[in-house]
Design an enzyme around this catalytic site. Sequence first.
Site, mmCIF file in Angstrom:
data_model
loop_
_atom_site.group_PDB
_atom_site.id
_atom_site.type_symbol
_atom_site.label_atom_id
_atom_site.label_comp_id
_atom_site.label_asym_id
_atom_site.label_seq_id
_atom_site.Cartn_x
_atom_site.Cartn_y
_atom_site.Cartn_z
ATOM 1 N N HIS A 45 0.854 -1.187 0.000
ATOM 2 C CA HIS A 45 0.000 0.000 0.000
ATOM 3 C C HIS A 45 0.888 1.235 0.000
ATOM 4 O O HIS A 45 2.119 1.122 -0.104
ATOM 5 C CB HIS A 45 -0.967 -0.030 1.191
ATOM 6 C CG HIS A 45 -0.297 -0.305 2.511
ATOM 7 N ND1 HIS A 45 0.656 0.528 3.057
ATOM 8 C CD2 HIS A 45 -0.415 -1.346 3.375
ATOM 9 C CE1 HIS A 45 1.066 0.045 4.217
ATOM 10 N NE2 HIS A 45 0.441 -1.107 4.424
ATOM 11 N N GLU A 46 0.253 2.396 0.150
ATOM 12 C CA GLU A 46 0.992 3.654 0.076
ATOM 13 C C GLU A 46 2.140 3.720 1.105
ATOM 14 O O GLU A 46 3.168 4.359 0.852
ATOM 15 C CB GLU A 46 -0.008 4.813 0.277
ATOM 16 C CG GLU A 46 0.538 6.207 0.063
ATOM 17 C CD GLU A 46 1.213 6.438 -1.288
ATOM 18 O OE1 GLU A 46 0.856 5.767 -2.285
ATOM 19 O OE2 GLU A 46 2.120 7.305 -1.328
ATOM 20 N N GLY A 47 1.970 3.041 2.240
ATOM 21 C CA GLY A 47 3.049 3.017 3.238
ATOM 22 C C GLY A 47 4.306 2.363 2.656
ATOM 23 O O GLY A 47 5.418 2.875 2.819
ATOM 24 N N HIS A 48 4.128 1.239 1.945
ATOM 25 C CA HIS A 48 5.276 0.578 1.323
ATOM 26 C C HIS A 48 5.849 1.444 0.204
ATOM 27 O O HIS A 48 7.067 1.533 0.046
ATOM 28 C CB HIS A 48 4.864 -0.780 0.741
ATOM 29 C CG HIS A 48 4.342 -1.753 1.740
ATOM 30 N ND1 HIS A 48 3.011 -2.048 1.868
ATOM 31 C CD2 HIS A 48 4.981 -2.492 2.682
ATOM 32 C CE1 HIS A 48 2.843 -2.945 2.828
ATOM 33 N NE2 HIS A 48 4.018 -3.226 3.343
ATOM 34 N N GLY A 162 9.091 0.701 8.261
ATOM 35 C CA GLY A 162 8.140 1.714 8.710
ATOM 36 C C GLY A 162 8.158 1.859 10.231
ATOM 37 O O GLY A 162 8.365 0.882 10.956
ATOM 38 N N ASP A 165 5.423 -0.251 12.669
ATOM 39 C CA ASP A 165 5.812 -1.430 13.463
ATOM 40 C C ASP A 165 7.041 -1.027 14.277
ATOM 41 O O ASP A 165 8.165 -1.464 13.997
ATOM 42 C CB ASP A 165 6.112 -2.612 12.536
ATOM 43 C CG ASP A 165 4.862 -3.079 11.810
ATOM 44 O OD1 ASP A 165 3.852 -3.335 12.480
ATOM 45 O OD2 ASP A 165 4.894 -3.156 10.568
ATOM 46 N N GLN A 168 9.307 -3.601 16.055
ATOM 47 C CA GLN A 168 10.076 -4.322 15.041
ATOM 48 C C GLN A 168 11.285 -3.495 14.608
ATOM 49 O O GLN A 168 12.407 -4.002 14.505
ATOM 50 C CB GLN A 168 9.164 -4.627 13.843
ATOM 51 C CG GLN A 168 9.894 -5.078 12.594
ATOM 52 C CD GLN A 168 8.949 -5.517 11.496
ATOM 53 O OE1 GLN A 168 8.334 -6.554 11.586
ATOM 54 N NE2 GLN A 168 8.826 -4.732 10.434
ATOM 55 N N SER A 200 -2.247 0.041 6.953
ATOM 56 C CA SER A 200 -1.832 -1.310 7.337
ATOM 57 C C SER A 200 -2.498 -2.298 6.387
ATOM 58 O O SER A 200 -3.638 -2.091 5.963
ATOM 59 C CB SER A 200 -2.295 -1.590 8.775
ATOM 60 O OG SER A 200 -2.283 -2.979 9.023
HETATM 61 O O1 PAF Z 1 7.087 -5.677 8.463
HETATM 62 C C1 PAF Z 1 6.976 -6.687 7.729
HETATM 63 O O2 PAF Z 1 6.331 -6.648 6.678
HETATM 64 C C2 PAF Z 1 7.676 -7.981 8.122
HETATM 65 O O3 PAF Z 1 7.668 -8.167 9.492
HETATM 66 C C3 PAF Z 1 9.105 -8.089 7.562
HETATM 67 C C4 PAF Z 1 10.025 -7.022 8.136
HETATM 68 C C5 PAF Z 1 9.077 -7.976 6.042
HETATM 69 C C6 PAF Z 1 9.703 -9.457 7.932
HETATM 70 O O4 PAF Z 1 8.932 -10.502 7.437
#
Ligand code: PAF
Length: 304
Positions: A45-48, A162, A165, A168, A200
């Site tokens: 999505h736009e976030g990616h 991002g 998360d 993460q 998301s």
């Molecule tokens: O944030 C995500 O999409 C996943 O946790 C990642 C970092 C690609 C690892 O699978």
Amino acid sequence: MTAFPQAGPRRPVVAETRAELGEALAAVRARGGKVAFVPTMGALHEGHATLVREAASRTGGTDAVVVSIFVNPMQFGPHEDLDRYPRTFDTDLEVCAAEGVDVVFAPSVDEVYPGGEPQVTVEPGPLAEVLEGRTRPTHFRGVLTVVAKLFGLVRPDLAFFGQKDYQQLVLIRRMVADLCMGIDVVGVETVREHDGLALSSRNRYLDEEQRVLALGLVRALRAGAEAGAGGPAHALAAARAVLQDSPGVALDYLELTAPDLGPAPDEGEARLLIAARVGSTRLIDNTPLCLGRAGHHHERAGSS
Ligand code: PAF
């Protein structure tokens, strides 16, 4: 490996195997170019797209932007939504083409985990036991293990994640530092809808009514951030008051921490993090905030 015809936006090279990936990146390495890497689980999505744009803005003509699309079974718990996780490869490829991605690495589970789950995995340490880790005890071991594997395969100079998360991101930074991986980890600001809902891949599970209820999360974070100048207790109380007024938002946690997820300071930079269930969909979000007198200063600076 598939190179698409050069019509419309430049199509990325799609590598499905380690060998194809190596081949696709050999030329970049031979000319001394940098590799900027955006790991994803697809359902882009736009976030990616923003992560990819950030990667592109930090690279030049001799460099390459690589996006991986891999739904990592190791980071899903036994009762989580691995099978339900959206898989939208064709549209993902269009997003990558539109953003000028050079290489899409889309391996199978066997390609990433030949012989099943690896014997050696990344132990994420105590930061994986708080927040998300309390309800998802094996999640970050799975995330860090696959990210370490992807780093080993792609061998990037820079990697983009991002801030949505946030735990993460902090753990990946920690892994890169503690295991001396020498990769520049860039955290990119959360992209939000016009009304503040954080983008998301899971938002697609929300029906219209739940989508409205989900705004309770961002309203709580905003109220907390605005009350930050009054100190930590004020910030938390303001956020909690909003949540009490948000029926349909089943709170899992609302926590105030330092930016590195250590204990929140009385004054200065902090992070407010929330997780809640709306219907059967679990959502997370977070915001930076400034506590105490630093918050006053921050607010004045923001409003001038
Ligand atoms: O944030 C995500 O999409 C996943 O946790 C990642 C970092 C690609 C690892 O699978």
